[in-house]
Scaffold this active site. Sequence first.
Site, PDB file in Angstrom:
ATOM      1  N   HIS B  68       0.850  -1.195   0.000  1.00 23.04           N
ATOM      2  CA  HIS B  68       0.000   0.000   0.000  1.00 23.04           C
ATOM      3  C   HIS B  68       0.880   1.238   0.000  1.00 23.04           C
ATOM      4  CE1 HIS B  68      -3.406   2.612   0.788  1.00 23.04           C
ATOM      5  NE2 HIS B  68      -2.639   3.247   1.648  1.00 23.04           N
ATOM      6  N   SER B 169      -7.552   3.956   9.202  1.00 24.79           N
ATOM      7  CA  SER B 169      -8.221   3.920   7.898  1.00 24.79           C
ATOM      8  C   SER B 169      -7.470   3.009   6.929  1.00 24.79           C
ATOM      9  CB  SER B 169      -8.305   5.353   7.347  1.00 24.79           C
ATOM     10  OG  SER B 169      -8.714   5.359   6.005  1.00 24.79           O
TER      11      SER B 169
END
Lengths: 422, 422
Positions: B68, B169
Amino acid sequence: MLSKEEISFLVKGFTHNDIPDYQMSAFLMACCFKPLNFQETLHLTHAMLHSGKTFDFSDIPFKKIDKHSTGGVGDKTSLILAPIVACYDVAVPMISGRGLGHTGGTVDKLESIPGFKMNLSFEEFQHHLKTLHFAMMGQTKDIAPADARMYALRDVTATVECIPLIAASIMSKKLAEGIDSLVLDVKFGCGAFMQKLKDAIELAKWLVKIGKSCGKKTIALVTDMNQPLGNKIGNSLEIEETIEVLKGQGPKDLIDLSLTLSGAMLTLGGISRSVKEGIALSQKVIRTGQALQKFKELIKQQGGDERVIESFSYLPSAKYTFEFLAPKAGFLTKINAWHIGKAASILGCGRETVTDVIDPSVGFILHKKVGAKVQKNDTLLTVCYNDEKKCAASMAELTQAFEIAPKKPHLTPLIQKILGKL
Amino acid sequence: MLSKEEISFLVKGFTHNDIPDYQMSAFLMACCFKPLNFQETLHLTHAMLHSGKTFDFSDIPFKKIDKHSTGGVGDKTSLILAPIVACYDVAVPMISGRGLGHTGGTVDKLESIPGFKMNLSFEEFQHHLKTLHFAMMGQTKDIAPADARMYALRDVTATVECIPLIAASIMSKKLAEGIDSLVLDVKFGCGAFMQKLKDAIELAKWLVKIGKSCGKKTIALVTDMNQPLGNKIGNSLEIEETIEVLKGQGPKDLIDLSLTLSGAMLTLGGISRSVKEGIALSQKVIRTGQALQKFKELIKQQGGDERVIESFSYLPSAKYTFEFLAPKAGFLTKINAWHIGKAASILGCGRETVTDVIDPSVGFILHKKVGAKVQKNDTLLTVCYNDEKKCAASMAELTQAFEIAPKKPHLTPLIQKILGKL
């Protein structure tokens, strides 16, 4: 630093449902962590004040003066000082809230008088002001609607305790009343919203500064709310004590505070040259019966049963009484107003939620105040109740409220400070 | 300190519309001023992760590893490393977002390949993972729905920049993918979400710690995003550059970062014993053409036109080009990624709002990078555009992006730090 335009945009948008609740609640939470500065608070007060209707009493040829208290247990000073001040050439346009929390508000107290009507039209309110020099009505949705909605959000998002927000909330409603001057009673102690003296002083400073910046003479008394004010707590019981004081009787603490407040109002209204002189003028209209007569006229004008002035038997009264006794001898060192307030709420004097129904007849009568010497089994307090279960439930709070110690406590003044220029 | 139960109650209630937006936004604002501690952040991550569907790929007999990035201009590393890593016995279940802000996201880049389909069913995704060892799909509403709704609120209430909220998140979405390990690319600099190196390091630490606490091997690279990564910026242009790198060509900075990330992934997957060895294995599959073949198979499997591998003429291309020239001679000391990203957005590469439509063919080709010696009128960048007005509008940003100075600048490493245990 938020500009006047930004704050106005937020409050206006929120009032008109263009800005959603989540934006306002984020703003309010941010205010709790990074408090608004004075200028921003002033902008917020203005924006909230102009979110609804504002009153204009410029055709009434007297100074318009109101009093606001941050609230406490047994506080019925508004009911006492308004008829006193109204004996002179000033006008008191008093708009009060209902009580939420331990005890009823001024509205609830007055409504315990059979027939008394609080929801006046603007025309009725104005008419009473002109003829009686004072009028009392409940908060309406038209006045500072932003405040009501912001307060509802603050209440559920843990953003109540923030001085600039509190100050803007109080002042926006009061300034909407079209007043010239304002006397504030900012309370501190276990029975008050502000626990600490220093926080109450801080809030008082903000309130006075906002008032002054808006061109209104404003003074604030910072007063002790550790023990209940006066001896009677409960809606009709507080009407009784109001009438007692207006008859020249009643407890010293309540008289002292009520008359200092009315003295300050008369001074702001240009009737007296000092609070001391204002107090003397207040005492005079009690002595002559004029103040009591004013109160009687108010009751009559607003549809209430004026016979309550002559006999408390016309007021609702509780069916039963219970004597709460001193468990030991000594000096009364504490009557915790928070526990008394909680007990009163359990008994039915106040509301826990807006939908709760108040029982106007129940309450407490205090027979001793802090500093008194007591013997074992002396009656400390009389519980006036209708529901045995509620009476029993209030005991848990009452037993925590009283402290008796061998040594006489050091007594501190009820009025700790007066802020603002007279 | 909030308990696991309290945080779970809040997130669950919010997801099911039992807790209103205004409560969540007040909570989020409070988090910005009084950040959650690590334990609370871990509870929040768990609560968000379990607010929706979680994937279980335990029947796939390889380590599931994802990567990510916090996002930057010209960052197409995911597209490069996934087919590289998938040549070995690991699986890469990559779920990516669409771009909001300067440039398109991975989803937008892949969708510039004619026919490429991103909205796979779980079964298709799983099938690709088994057969190809990697699959790419767009974020769905099923995965961590609390995150999407909380992010939407944060976006409009100025509560985006809060490290624990950012960490929860990111990790809630990634952990929902059913991975064993995770490699993170946390960017800093003018083109990144985190402007400062120290903030990026702080975020990287939180991410690694959360991953570890959830039993996932997690490492984070902290990398420079002051100038764009690679030379091509724009959706189909980035597909071109991806293919170039997989063919053994392409710019050094992009190759270095992509291969360090793939090397780290191979190491976490137990394929290599060190990042260095992982890089060598990555280079090997580029050399043999296996990685390119993998990417071709992905395109085929997901419905795209695989001929793009052989010729970029099958990719959408802009009608016009414009050469942006050096205004003077000297050394290129800055290519401000923020301004380049903004210019790209104006040109049509990205979205300002979710409803904006992306033009896959437009973008920029950088001909020089920071440190290069340039002569006056050398081409710094080629603008590939369709709309003359948009091209003209992007100039204001481009002219601010480049800095040329007489002295060669000090070059800092692209990869500043690697955090977490391999």
